[in-house]
Design a protein around this motif. Structure first.
Motif, PDB file in Angstrom:
ATOM      1  N   LEU A 133      13.185  -4.572 -92.952  1.00 37.16           N
ATOM      2  CA  LEU A 133      11.840  -4.126 -93.290  1.00 37.16           C
ATOM      3  C   LEU A 133      11.537  -2.709 -92.800  1.00 37.16           C
ATOM      4  O   LEU A 133      10.781  -1.980 -93.433  1.00 37.16           O
ATOM      5  CB  LEU A 133      10.798  -5.103 -92.731  1.00 37.16           C
ATOM      6  CG  LEU A 133      10.811  -6.492 -93.356  1.00 37.16           C
ATOM      7  CD1 LEU A 133       9.895  -7.431 -92.575  1.00 37.16           C
ATOM      8  CD2 LEU A 133      10.400  -6.423 -94.815  1.00 37.16           C
ATOM      9  N   SER A 134      12.119  -2.325 -91.658  1.00 40.85           N
ATOM     10  CA  SER A 134      11.811  -1.003 -91.099  1.00 40.85           C
ATOM     11  C   SER A 134      12.816   0.068 -91.497  1.00 40.85           C
ATOM     12  O   SER A 134      12.504   1.251 -91.437  1.00 40.85           O
ATOM     13  CB  SER A 134      11.738  -1.079 -89.576  1.00 40.85           C
ATOM     14  OG  SER A 134      13.024  -1.317 -89.026  1.00 40.85           O
ATOM     15  N   GLY A 135      14.017  -0.360 -91.877  1.00 42.44           N
ATOM     16  CA  GLY A 135      15.057   0.615 -92.188  1.00 42.44           C
ATOM     17  C   GLY A 135      15.654   1.248 -90.949  1.00 42.44           C
ATOM     18  O   GLY A 135      16.278   2.301 -91.016  1.00 42.44           O
ATOM     19  N   ARG A 136      15.465   0.624 -89.786  1.00 40.16           N
ATOM     20  CA  ARG A 136      15.969   1.153 -88.516  1.00 40.16           C
ATOM     21  C   ARG A 136      17.124   0.294 -88.021  1.00 40.16           C
ATOM     22  O   ARG A 136      17.272  -0.855 -88.408  1.00 40.16           O
ATOM     23  CB  ARG A 136      14.875   1.171 -87.443  1.00 40.16           C
ATOM     24  CG  ARG A 136      13.565   1.833 -87.802  1.00 40.16           C
ATOM     25  CD  ARG A 136      13.721   3.307 -88.097  1.00 40.16           C
ATOM     26  NE  ARG A 136      12.523   4.084 -87.940  1.00 40.16           N
ATOM     27  CZ  ARG A 136      11.566   4.237 -88.839  1.00 40.16           C
ATOM     28  NH1 ARG A 136      11.633   3.591 -89.975  1.00 40.16           N
ATOM     29  NH2 ARG A 136      10.543   5.029 -88.613  1.00 40.16           N
ATOM     30  N   MET A 137      17.916   0.844 -87.133  1.00 38.78           N
ATOM     31  CA  MET A 137      19.044   0.131 -86.531  1.00 38.78           C
ATOM     32  C   MET A 137      18.562  -0.643 -85.299  1.00 38.78           C
ATOM     33  O   MET A 137      17.469  -0.385 -84.791  1.00 38.78           O
ATOM     34  CB  MET A 137      20.142   1.123 -86.144  1.00 38.78           C
ATOM     35  CG  MET A 137      20.734   1.872 -87.345  1.00 38.78           C
ATOM     36  SD  MET A 137      21.416   0.794 -88.599  1.00 38.78           S
ATOM     37  CE  MET A 137      22.881   0.224 -87.782  1.00 38.78           C
ATOM     38  N   PRO A 138      19.368  -1.592 -84.777  1.00 43.70           N
ATOM     39  CA  PRO A 138      18.934  -2.422 -83.648  1.00 43.70           C
ATOM     40  C   PRO A 138      18.569  -1.649 -82.377  1.00 43.70           C
ATOM     41  O   PRO A 138      17.602  -2.000 -81.703  1.00 43.70           O
ATOM     42  CB  PRO A 138      20.124  -3.348 -83.391  1.00 43.70           C
ATOM     43  CG  PRO A 138      20.849  -3.420 -84.676  1.00 43.70           C
ATOM     44  CD  PRO A 138      20.649  -2.080 -85.329  1.00 43.70           C
TER      45      PRO A 138
END
Length: 102
Positions: A32-37
């Motif tokens: 949903l955010s398009g970010r990595m962990p």
């Protein structure tokens, strides 16, 4: 003031909790955010430090509890509230600015 990632995660978590009745998992947050962990966990830690959520970093993100679901307003930016001017339409056509100025 929150970072972009923290603001986005807060919005995602609040939406999921209110509309879907569950907190998103780490894979859902990635999608949903398009970010990595790693940036997601750093942003969640920022939310904990700023007292927006309660969360233990050793637990999965679904265990987080939202304390405040919206970013607080920043006192550096003051909003000017302007009052709308009342337009008085004259029966005799005295207020014809709308028709003549546009």
């Amino acid at each position: 003031m929150l970072s972009d990632t923290a603001r986005k995660l807060l919005m995602i978590m609040t939406h999921s909790a209110n509309h879907h009745a569950h907190m998103p998992s780490l894979p859902e947050m990635e999608r949903l955010s398009g970010r990595m962990p790693v940036p997601i966990k750093a942003a969640m830690q920022e939310l904990v430090q700023e007292n927006y959520i309660e969360w233990n970093p050793n637990m999965p993100p679904e265990t987080a509890i939202i304390i405040e679901g919206w970013e607080r307003s920043d006192s550096r930016f003051k909003r000017h509230h302007s009052t709308p001017q009342d337009i008085q339409w004259g029966v005799d056509g005295s207020n014809i600015e709308y028709w003549t100025k546009y």
